[in-house]
Design a protein around this motif. Structure first.
Motif, mmCIF file in Angstrom:
data_model
loop_
_atom_site.group_PDB
_atom_site.id
_atom_site.type_symbol
_atom_site.label_atom_id
_atom_site.label_comp_id
_atom_site.label_asym_id
_atom_site.label_seq_id
_atom_site.Cartn_x
_atom_site.Cartn_y
_atom_site.Cartn_z
ATOM 1 N N LEU A 122 7.739 -6.696 -3.209
ATOM 2 C CA LEU A 122 7.830 -7.072 -1.784
ATOM 3 C C LEU A 122 9.372 -6.953 -1.376
ATOM 4 N N ASP A 123 10.153 -6.302 -2.505
ATOM 5 C CA ASP A 123 11.644 -6.415 -2.313
ATOM 6 C C ASP A 123 11.973 -5.270 -1.014
ATOM 7 N N GLN A 124 11.116 -4.413 -0.902
ATOM 8 C CA GLN A 124 11.245 -3.545 0.029
ATOM 9 C C GLN A 124 11.114 -4.013 1.533
ATOM 10 N N ALA A 170 8.435 1.329 3.394
ATOM 11 C CA ALA A 170 8.228 -0.090 3.919
ATOM 12 C C ALA A 170 8.337 -0.241 5.350
ATOM 13 N N ALA A 171 9.430 0.217 6.047
ATOM 14 C CA ALA A 171 9.910 0.182 7.266
ATOM 15 C C ALA A 171 8.939 0.949 8.259
ATOM 16 N N SER A 172 8.403 1.886 7.772
ATOM 17 C CA SER A 172 7.413 3.180 8.290
ATOM 18 C C SER A 172 6.113 2.393 8.320
ATOM 19 N N PRO A 216 -1.576 11.150 2.802
ATOM 20 C CA PRO A 216 -0.228 10.847 3.009
ATOM 21 C C PRO A 216 0.201 9.163 3.569
ATOM 22 N N VAL A 217 -0.686 8.701 4.371
ATOM 23 C CA VAL A 217 -0.659 7.247 4.644
ATOM 24 C C VAL A 217 -0.768 6.547 3.575
ATOM 25 N N LEU A 218 -1.579 6.704 2.519
ATOM 26 C CA LEU A 218 -2.056 5.961 1.469
ATOM 27 C C LEU A 218 -0.753 6.013 0.593
ATOM 28 N N TRP A 219 -0.131 7.205 0.463
ATOM 29 C CA TRP A 219 0.857 7.424 -0.463
ATOM 30 C C TRP A 219 2.060 6.562 -0.075
ATOM 31 N N MET A 220 2.447 6.373 1.428
ATOM 32 C CA MET A 220 3.417 5.601 2.189
ATOM 33 C C MET A 220 3.215 4.351 1.673
ATOM 34 N N VAL A 221 1.921 3.617 1.713
ATOM 35 C CA VAL A 221 1.691 2.564 1.607
ATOM 36 C C VAL A 221 2.177 2.168 0.071
ATOM 37 N N LEU A 222 1.638 2.880 -1.023
ATOM 38 C CA LEU A 222 1.781 2.596 -2.191
ATOM 39 C C LEU A 222 3.498 2.627 -2.513
ATOM 40 N N THR A 223 4.171 3.462 -2.006
ATOM 41 C CA THR A 223 5.513 3.607 -2.251
ATOM 42 C C THR A 223 6.435 2.451 -1.689
ATOM 43 N N SER A 224 6.084 1.843 -0.567
ATOM 44 C CA SER A 224 6.588 0.609 -0.080
ATOM 45 C C SER A 224 6.367 -0.388 -0.985
ATOM 46 N N PHE A 225 5.690 -0.508 -1.963
ATOM 47 C CA PHE A 225 5.493 -1.835 -3.036
ATOM 48 C C PHE A 225 6.077 -0.988 -4.257
ATOM 49 N N LYS A 226 6.963 -0.095 -4.302
ATOM 50 C CA LYS A 226 7.725 0.254 -5.584
ATOM 51 C C LYS A 226 9.120 -0.016 -5.426
ATOM 52 N N VAL A 244 14.199 -4.657 4.407
ATOM 53 C CA VAL A 244 13.602 -4.309 6.018
ATOM 54 C C VAL A 244 14.186 -5.295 6.847
ATOM 55 N N LEU A 245 13.492 -6.360 6.639
ATOM 56 C CA LEU A 245 13.568 -7.595 7.413
ATOM 57 C C LEU A 245 15.050 -8.251 7.637
#
Length: 263
Positions: free
Chosen positions: A44-46, A233-235, A16-26, A50-51
């Protein structure tokens, strides 16, 4: 077979952590696709979104509340646990039970009086209110943990220090602290994790100025829907400080968690 099973379990827990990291780059369209898309063009748009949403302020508030409260917990837990282990006071068990009994009351049962008191003192939406609450929240756990670590120190060490003329403060600082440093690191890291992830107090006692990272994560769920890629990305950003702290202190953490296991 045991090693293979261990790797399978580790990958299953980490997936689940890996999937969260991958999703943050989509992009959001790829993150919400069904079936899920495994091949995509990273972006890196997400993280920029967030920033741009003002995540920096929330991170600063969390760093202040977590760092200061953990420091206060350590400063107060060390002498208290020393007194309850190596130099026990009268009715030590009653004192220990009083400490741990403060963790038995549900947080939701105390939020109303805390809110009223904070309102009368005009300290609502104040980061130092969270510092006080996080300190009181983590102090009982720290005292219990540090007491077990101090109890592992051989009494002969203290007797040798006394024979050499070391006073209380010198014995505590020069003799005991180097020996219980791994346990202190483990205790501090647990306090950091609890304070960084605390949500209930931060949600109910802060507003615009003093909200922390968990509150920011909830704000990503808007009336327009759930932006899955941006929330991922925020997570990821919210998880990094704790992951880095654990990685830096991993050697001390392993030694500290194993202290007290064998007499």
């Amino acid at each position: 077979m045991l090693t293979t099973l261990t790797w399978i379990l580790a990958i299953a827990f980490f997936s689940p952590v890996l999937w969260m990291v991958l999703t943050s780059f989509k992009q959001e369209s790829a993150a919400a696709s069904n079936p899920p898309s495994f091949f995509f063009t990273p972006t890196l748009d997400q993280y920029r979104a967030v920033l741009d949403a003002g995540a920096g302020t929330y991170f600063v508030n969390s760093l202040i509340a977590t760092g200061v409260s953990t420091l206060l917990v350590v400063v107060m837990a060390v002498p208290a646990s020393y007194a309850l282990s190596i130099r026990p006071v009268k009715k030590t068990q009653d004192v220990l039970f009083f400490f741990i009994s403060t963790k038995m009351l549900p947080v939701v049962a105390v939020i109303m009086p805390i809110y009223v008191i904070a309102g009368q003192l005009k300290v609502l939406d104040n980061i130092w209110t969270l510092v006080v609450l996080y300190t009181s929240m983590n102090l009982p756990i720290a005292v219990w943990m540090m007491r077990s670590f101090f109890q592992e120190v051989p009494s002969e060490v203290l007797e040798a220090a006394q024979m050499d003329g070391a006073g209380l403060l010198k014995t505590l600082w020069r003799v005991l602290m180097p020996m219980v440093a791994p346990g202190l690191a483990a205790t501090a890291l647990i306090c950091v994790i609890f304070a960084w992830n605390e949500f209930f107090f931060a949600l109910n006692l802060t507003a615009a100025k003093s909200s922390t990272v968990p509150v920011f994560l909830v704000s990503q769920m808007t009336s327009e829907g759930l932006y899955l890629a941006q929330l991922s990305a925020a997570s990821v950003l919210a998880s990094l400080p704790v992951v880095i702290a654990g990685w830096v202190a991993q050697k001390q953490l392993v030694r500290g968690l194993s202290m007290g296991a064998v007499k």
